[in-house]
Enzyme design. Structure first.
Site, PDB file in Angstrom:
ATOM      1  N   ASP B 191       4.371  -3.437   0.260  1.00  0.00           N
ATOM      2  CA  ASP B 191       3.290  -4.358   0.582  1.00  0.00           C
ATOM      3  C   ASP B 191       3.824  -5.579   1.314  1.00  0.00           C
ATOM      4  O   ASP B 191       3.287  -6.018   2.332  1.00  0.00           O
ATOM      5  CB  ASP B 191       2.624  -4.787  -0.728  1.00  0.00           C
ATOM      6  CG  ASP B 191       1.250  -5.330  -0.498  1.00  0.00           C
ATOM      7  OD1 ASP B 191       0.774  -6.077  -1.363  1.00  0.00           O
ATOM      8  OD2 ASP B 191       0.658  -5.017   0.544  1.00  0.00           O
ATOM      9  N   ASP B 361      -5.139  -3.695  -5.184  1.00  0.00           N
ATOM     10  CA  ASP B 361      -4.501  -4.701  -6.029  1.00  0.00           C
ATOM     11  C   ASP B 361      -5.022  -4.608  -7.450  1.00  0.00           C
ATOM     12  O   ASP B 361      -4.243  -4.645  -8.406  1.00  0.00           O
ATOM     13  CB  ASP B 361      -4.768  -6.099  -5.465  1.00  0.00           C
ATOM     14  CG  ASP B 361      -4.219  -6.252  -4.072  1.00  0.00           C
ATOM     15  OD1 ASP B 361      -4.840  -6.953  -3.266  1.00  0.00           O
ATOM     16  OD2 ASP B 361      -3.159  -5.667  -3.806  1.00  0.00           O
TER      17      ASP B 361
END
Lengths: 251, 440
Positions: B191, B361
């Site tokens: 990420d 997330d």
């Protein structure tokens, strides 16, 4: 014992803090953030302490003085951290005040500051209750219960929930006293908070003796109610004082 | 007499994001506990392609195997993301939207259905199969409709985002232990690279979307603030956070919040509050009383102190004024699951539309907490605090840096560190003390 009993124990330890949360803290998002950060601070202090003491664990179960040393060192460390927390809070107060000036809103009121202190204390208290009481409650949701040797009259979960409730009260309100004491430079308030914390910690050592909880727990609640009274008196005085100050300027 | 204090509304947008994350994590922990989901080593998935973990393997074998699993998983995710960038580049946006609706249907129907079935079995709820099927079908269809359509109340969409996060996270907790930890760390690193590095796929995606003034077809949770009572004042919202943190521009005082159209309050809560600065440049027809989802016209482009007007797809018009402050950052979190459903991005802009957090997330935070729940409640609480504080830090960085930021790395790293510290250090300390009834 059952799900009902498990939830009962959890609410015993955390019931008052839950109602405090719902009525005061959940109204203002900033207080929720304060609560979370003070819980984090308490958790970090606990991790550091356990890191320091790890080589010496497990302690022998019959000797008192290592436990006394443990409690003493932990309390001292946490009080030092409380002072640092207050320093951080002062910086935050400056930032908030300048922000308020920038958007032309009034600065922080006395009640705001007291509420922030309360949220900080509640964060400490909730962290204590969760780590010392709730995390051990998982077996209580099952079919049986557990008694400790030192106190065979009452299930372990119940007595730990009762002690946790006393500590939640102590933590919550001593933070308010401490913040006001540091802000005003009042020596009595500044000293009384570590004294309360230390005496509460030491009182739990009384539980070491067999059936010692019968004396230890009521004394602990005495300390908790003293904290409550002192905090209430102090807050009342401050509020009256500030109302008198702003009285003549009221349009 | 007393004017409201700044404490009343400060931090609303942060809580608007933290609350659903907390709810998602709490429900995943509850699911994990009540269903006693144990990692079943027999499942072969994209996360298990190379090495199927066996509890009786030695530590080095597990280590190598999990590392290989994690690397393969990240490579798969990166490949799919690049495919997504290509599709978006060639304007296959409709295809992406339909695909995302299909994957929402699939996730809610099969994976959600499997969870419902195991709940029914576990609690012996008396319900027959036809009713169950009909209920599940309705639930799934509503979820699919809420993903990209414009007429849905925002609450429904938010709830379904959280439900999808719960379903996927509950499935992910079935993975074996070492593999889970390695995948989490690997995804956090991926990420970080994908969003910040110059060639990263997510960065490309954000730039494409912003140069075209289009919205990304991705699953995001939007924490839109409701129209607050601070009419005519600069109430909460993203701007106050930025002013607080960044010592912002004095423009904030001149913003007036108004709901789109002078419409009845009952419907307006669904729509964004639009900041209007220059009344005279409002379009001739004024604001139409029925605003299609103004989000359609949302611009993610940076800067510009001039007016920009956008046409919503159903022909409604709204004027959008941009302040001198550039729009706030976009935070991206990416992840993938077996269906290769892309996560979205997190962005906040200066129109007080609240912060957006990608669905992935949610999923990976909940996976971490769910895995901590399989050990003990103490680790759960420690990891929860770590993740929340990581999220708070990321949000603060968001308002300082004003560009796309990854939401995973800080939280996952803190969560993993706190999990292992708690498990190794804190547990013997605390349990040793409390069983002797000593506390401080």
């Amino acid at each position: 014992m059952t799900v009902a009993a498990g939830i009962g124990y959890a609410l015993l330890a955390l019931g008052p803090s839950l109602s405090l949360f719902v009525s005061v803290i959940s109204r203002k998002p900033f207080l929720i953030l304060t609560l979370l950060s003070s819980t984090l601070v308490w958790l970090v202090s606990l991790i550091v302490l356990s890191g320091l003491w790890r080589p010496f664990l497990p302690l022998k179960a019959n000797v008192v003085w290592p436990y006394a040393l443990l409690v003493l060192s932990s309390v001292c460390f946490q009080e030092a951290l409380r002072f640092l927390f207050w320093k951080l809070y002062m910086r935050l107060e400056d930032v908030l005040d300048s922000f308020a000036d920038r958007i032309s809103r009034p600065r922080l009121f006395l009640t705001d500051k007291l509420q922030i202190a309360l949220a900080g204390g509640l964060g400490h208290g909730v962290a204590h209750a969760v780590f010392f009481c709730l995390s051990l409650l998982t077996p209580a949701f099952g079919p049986a219960t557990f008694y400790v040797d030192r106190f065979s009259k009452v299930p372990f979960f119940l007595i730990s929930a009762i002690i946790a409730l006393a500590f939640v009260t102590i933590h919550t309100f001593s933070m308010v006293i401490a913040f006001e004491g540091y802000a005003k430079g009042n020596k009595v308030d500044q000293v009384i908070v570590p004294v309360i914390h230390l005496s509460a910690g030491m009182l739990t050592l009384v539980n070491f003796a067999s059936e010692g909880c019968v004396i230890g727990v009521p004394l602990l609640y005495l300390v908790a109610s003293l904290t409550l009274l002192h905090c209430g008196k102090m807050v009342w005085q401050r509020l009256i004082e500030s109302r008198n100050q702003s009285g003549p300027t009221l349009r | 007499m007393e004017s409201s204090s700044i404490l009343d509304s400060l931090g609303v947008e942060i809580i608007g994001v933290m609350a659903p994350v907390s709810i998602c994590m709490f429900l995943v922990v509850l699911l994990t506990y009540s269903l006693s989901v144990t990692s079943d080593p027999q499942i072969r998935t994209a996360a298990n392609l190379i090495y199927v973990e066996n509890p009786s393997d030695s530590a080095t074998v597990k280590l190598e195997g999990s590392l290989e699993n994690a690397i393969v998983f990240v490579v798969l995710v990166a490949a799919v993301t690049f495919v997504l960038v290509l599709l978006f580049y060639y304007n296959f946006t409709n295809f992406l939207k339909h695909y995302m609706r299909f994957s929402a249907f699939f996730v809610l129907g099969t994976m959600g259905g499997a969870i419902f079935l195991s709940i029914i079995q576990h609690f012996s709820i008396p319900v027959d199969s036809i009713t169950c099927f009909v209920l599940l079908f309705n639930f799934t269809v509503l979820g699919t409709l809420s993903v990209f359509s414009e007429g849905m109340p925002i609450v429904v969409r938010q709830c379904y985002m959280v439900v999808m996060g719960i379903v996927v996270a509950a499935w992910f907790t079935k993975l074996p232990e070492w593999t889970t930890w390695f995948i989490l760390v690997a995804l956090a690193l991926y990420d970080l690279v994908a969003v910040l590095a110059p060639g990263g796929p997510l960065k490309l995606l954000v730039e494409l979307a912003s140069t075209r003034d289009e919205e990304l077809p991705a699953m995001v949770y939007e924490a839109r603030p409701t129209v607050s009572s601070h009419r005519g004042r600069n109430g909460g919202g993203g701007s106050s956070l930025r002013v607080l943190v960044g010592g912002g521009v004095s423009d904030s005082g001149s913003v007036e919040l108004q709901a789109v159209g002078n419409h009845d309050a009952t419907h307006n809560l669904d729509y964004n509050a639009v900041a209007v600065m220059d009344i005279d440049s409002v379009d001739g027809g004024g604001r139409s009383p029925l605003a299609g989802n103004p989000r359609e016209g949302h611009s993610a482009s940076p800067v510009s102190s001039e007016h920009s007007r956008e046409l919503a797809s159903i022909g409604n018009r709204e004027s959008v004024a941009e302040e001198e402050m550039s729009p706030l950052v976009e935070l991206m979190g990416w992840g993938d699951n077996r269906e290769e459903e892309p996560r979205g991005l997190e962005e906040s802009d200066n129109f007080d539309r609240g912060i957006k957090l990608g669905l992935g997330d949610f999923i990976f935070y909940s996976v971490l907490v769910g895995r901590a729940a399989m050990y003990d409640l103490m680790t759960v609480y420690a990891c929860y605090l770590a993740i929340i504080s990581g999220l708070g830090c990321t949000l603060i960085l968001l308002s300082v840096y004003n560009k796309a930021l990854p939401a995973l790395p800080i939280s996952i790293m803190l969560g993993v560190v706190f999990y292992f510290l708690t498990r190794l250090l804190m547990e013997p300390f605390v349990v040793g003390m409390t069983t002797n009834l000593m506390m401080f």
